[in-house]
Design a protein around this motif. Sequence first.
Motif, mmCIF file in Angstrom:
data_model
loop_
_atom_site.group_PDB
_atom_site.id
_atom_site.type_symbol
_atom_site.label_atom_id
_atom_site.label_comp_id
_atom_site.label_asym_id
_atom_site.label_seq_id
_atom_site.Cartn_x
_atom_site.Cartn_y
_atom_site.Cartn_z
ATOM 1 N N LEU A 142 0.849 -1.201 0.000
ATOM 2 C CA LEU A 142 0.000 0.000 0.000
ATOM 3 C C LEU A 142 0.879 1.243 0.000
ATOM 4 O O LEU A 142 1.893 1.291 0.697
ATOM 5 N N ARG A 143 0.469 2.224 -0.762
ATOM 6 C CA ARG A 143 1.220 3.485 -0.833
ATOM 7 C C ARG A 143 0.299 4.626 -0.441
ATOM 8 O O ARG A 143 -0.795 4.766 -0.992
ATOM 9 N N CYS A 144 0.771 5.456 0.488
ATOM 10 C CA CYS A 144 -0.078 6.521 1.018
ATOM 11 C C CYS A 144 -0.322 7.588 -0.049
ATOM 12 O O CYS A 144 0.620 8.046 -0.708
ATOM 13 N N ALA A 145 -1.584 7.954 -0.219
ATOM 14 C CA ALA A 145 -1.916 8.947 -1.242
ATOM 15 C C ALA A 145 -1.896 10.364 -0.660
ATOM 16 O O ALA A 145 -2.107 11.327 -1.375
ATOM 17 N N MET B 205 -5.001 5.022 0.468
ATOM 18 C CA MET B 205 -3.783 4.449 -0.117
ATOM 19 C C MET B 205 -4.067 3.837 -1.488
ATOM 20 O O MET B 205 -5.164 3.317 -1.731
ATOM 21 N N SER B 206 -3.023 3.871 -2.332
ATOM 22 C CA SER B 206 -3.141 3.121 -3.591
ATOM 23 C C SER B 206 -2.657 1.692 -3.314
ATOM 24 O O SER B 206 -1.817 1.460 -2.434
ATOM 25 N N VAL B 207 -3.223 0.762 -4.059
ATOM 26 C CA VAL B 207 -2.935 -0.657 -3.812
ATOM 27 C C VAL B 207 -2.144 -1.220 -4.983
ATOM 28 O O VAL B 207 -2.552 -1.076 -6.133
ATOM 29 N N GLU B 208 -0.996 -1.830 -4.653
ATOM 30 C CA GLU B 208 -0.214 -2.506 -5.713
ATOM 31 C C GLU B 208 -0.182 -3.988 -5.387
ATOM 32 O O GLU B 208 0.030 -4.361 -4.235
ATOM 33 N N ARG B 209 -0.363 -4.790 -6.419
ATOM 34 C CA ARG B 209 -0.241 -6.239 -6.233
ATOM 35 C C ARG B 209 1.229 -6.601 -6.144
ATOM 36 O O ARG B 209 2.047 -6.008 -6.839
#
Length: 443
Positions: free
Chosen positions: A413-416, A437-441
């Motif tokens: 997860l990356r904080c937006a 947060m943006s979600v990356e697989r």
Amino acid sequence: MAASDRDDPRPPCAHAQFDVGETDDSLARMIEHGAEFGDIYRVHAPSHKSDTWVVADPETIKRVLVSNHRNYTIGRGLDRVRLLVGNGIIVSEGEVWKRQHRMMQPMFQRSRVERFGALIADVSRRRLAGWAEKAASGELLNVTRETSEGALEVVLRATLGADLDRLVSGLGANPFALLTEESARDLRFAFRFRQLGRHIEAVITRREAAVKDAGAAASDDGDWLGMMMAARDRSDGSAMSHRELIDEVMSIIVAGHETTAAVLNSVWYLLSQHPQVEAKLHAEVDVSVLPDLRLTSVAALKYTHQVILEAMRLYPPVWVLTRRCLHADRLVGYHAPAGTDVFMSPYIVQRDPQHWPEPEQFRPERFDSGADSAAHRFAYIPFSAGPRHCVGETFATYEMAIHLYHAARGFRLRCAQTGPREMEARINLRMREDVLMSVERRG
Ligand code: HEM
């Protein structure tokens, strides 16, 4: 300490008037006064027309919570919780608490906790399907909402079992969803929350009727409500009344939902800010194949647990503990008369540079040798200590570790949002704004 205070048998006075824990700026003011006065000071509580002693000395915390605990009651400070849970175990005192504790503690023993492993893993995996959708669409995940809904689902399923689905399909919606949909914890919320008692009562009545029809004794359905209905007080063989059962279900929900959700929210936020910690966590979960969901197998995820312990050090959801002394006591060399209100803040002692080097840093390695790594055992009290410490500690830690294991294996997860997070210290310590947060697989 001011010169004029030195001869005063009471601790230094912060010359401040506020009801600790009842104003939104309580924690900020306690931090400020703590920096000036150190391990013990007084503030005047106007609503109670008395002084509150604020203590941050681990030896004294140990005395109040453990070695001299018989001299202390919960006292004031939990009035807001009382509105939610009636006379449930979190707020009760004396013989009532002893009975509740005797009857409920077995529900949280390790062998019972383990039985919920599959339920927790199942809730985690199902919710992660939603994360996969967000990763594919690029839509942001509201992590605060997500952790809140996940923790609520776990506590409701563990408490009500299959009756949760019956309730939801009968009503067409989950009546407990207000816990995640409403962020206010005011009187209006308390009123609406107490109304939920009627749904719990309906479940109890239905189960009692089923037992009667079957001509059997009350059986433990495997969920917490079933265990409580089957529990008998060993001193007189009595069962819990409907009122008691309702209050205890409410207590478990209040104690177990927002606390766990707040820690997981902090964990995800902190991981997104500390890529090296995140990489180390990934390295652990990627190579670890849980052979089963036994507590010992989950406990083998050492770094995962250190991340959780460190997040709770920086952001303990229960940020203040309150006690009142029954008889006079001596605290940090001062005479505390009977009736003195003593407040202790996990948040403050867990960030005290006397006990934690570079306390503001997020460094899970501090807990390399477990929760006892602090310079002083009582400088780390997210679950409190002594007879009133959290009965749900093992369950909560187990739940958080299982969630983190599954989620971190699959996603990053990356904080937006940028900038530091503001905290809000009300019934629990929470982040003021939802974390997006943006979600990356992964992989
Ligand atoms: C990270 C999650 C959690 C944290 C940080 C936490 C923290 C605490 C703390 C600090 C206390 C003691 C307050 C005091 O000494 O006055 C407490 C009590 C309690 N907690 Fe937890 N808790 C958590 C999760 C849970 C869960 C999941 C449950 C149950 C499902 C639970 C059930 C209780 C109960 C019933 C009490 C009252 C115990 C008593 O007075 O005998 N907690 N919790």
